[in-house]
Scaffold this motif. Structure first.
Motif, mmCIF file in Angstrom:
data_model
loop_
_atom_site.group_PDB
_atom_site.id
_atom_site.type_symbol
_atom_site.label_atom_id
_atom_site.label_comp_id
_atom_site.label_asym_id
_atom_site.label_seq_id
_atom_site.Cartn_x
_atom_site.Cartn_y
_atom_site.Cartn_z
ATOM 1 N N UNK A 25 19.887 -27.040 4.587
ATOM 2 C CA UNK A 25 19.483 -27.684 5.843
ATOM 3 C C UNK A 25 18.187 -28.477 5.626
ATOM 4 N N UNK A 26 17.261 -27.907 4.871
ATOM 5 C CA UNK A 26 16.011 -28.615 4.562
ATOM 6 C C UNK A 26 16.279 -29.841 3.693
ATOM 7 N N UNK A 27 17.157 -29.680 2.702
ATOM 8 C CA UNK A 27 17.513 -30.815 1.847
ATOM 9 C C UNK A 27 18.134 -31.926 2.691
ATOM 10 N N UNK A 28 19.042 -31.565 3.562
ATOM 11 C CA UNK A 28 19.701 -32.537 4.438
ATOM 12 C C UNK A 28 18.693 -33.209 5.367
ATOM 13 N N UNK A 29 17.784 -32.451 5.926
ATOM 14 C CA UNK A 29 16.767 -33.010 6.825
ATOM 15 C C UNK A 29 15.905 -34.037 6.098
ATOM 16 N N UNK A 30 15.710 -33.834 4.812
ATOM 17 C CA UNK A 30 14.917 -34.772 4.022
ATOM 18 C C UNK A 30 15.536 -36.156 3.924
#
Length: 164
Positions: free
Chosen positions: A73-78
């Motif tokens: 989710x953090x990778x995607x948000x980036x």
């Protein structure tokens, strides 16, 4: 060095499990290299990084692995607010029917993650039918295989870490 898998599984920085993983350093390095190849390849083909992150997050949520769900989710948000327009990272969400390529990819991801025994040549044929070329089928299969491997190892490491 802490790798994605160790961090997501909540492996403590010291103790018997950390020591065991240090002794298996080459395996952890290869797993990290596989992560980079699956999620951040030099040749993404028609599977851009944001789509890969969304699908990986979806698989982690399906398997209820909180550490990897958060990581992906953090990778995607980036990748920005528009990185997952159809909310593919959420199990149950599907792209519109006219996005046949994405529908086929999501169906494949869900099937192989939830019921791998049911995958067959017909499953791959459904990807070809919507125009996904062989190289992208291989890329997608590699992503799904790696993330599912990662999820299973993270589950084992999480259990082992709690028993320390």
């Amino acid at each position: 060095m802490s790798h994605v898998l160790e961090t997501a599984a909540g492996v403590p920085s010291s103790g018997p499990l950390a020591e065991a993983l240090t002794m298996r350093g080459k395996l952890m390095e290869l797993t990290q290299a596989s992560y980079e190849a699956a999620l951040l390849p030099s040749d993404a083909g028609n599977l851009p990084a944001n789509l890969r992150a969304a699908l990986a997050c979806r698989m982690a949520r399906i398997c209820q692995q909180s550490g990897l769900t958060q990581h992906y989710a953090d990778l995607l948000a980036g990748y920005g607010d528009d990185a997952d327009p159809y909310q593919l990272a959420l199990p149950g969400e599907m792209p519109p029917a006219d996005e046949q390529r994405l529908v086929a990819m999501v169906d494949y991801v869900d099937l192989v993650t939830e019921r791998p025994r049911d995958a067959s040549e017909a499953t791959i044929s459904s990807l070809r039918t919507v125009g996904i070329d062989e190289a992208d089928i291989v890329r997608l299969a590699g992503l799904v295989a790696f993330v599912n491997y990662q999820l299973r190892v993270a589950a084992v490491l999480s259990v082992m870490g709690k028993s320390q």
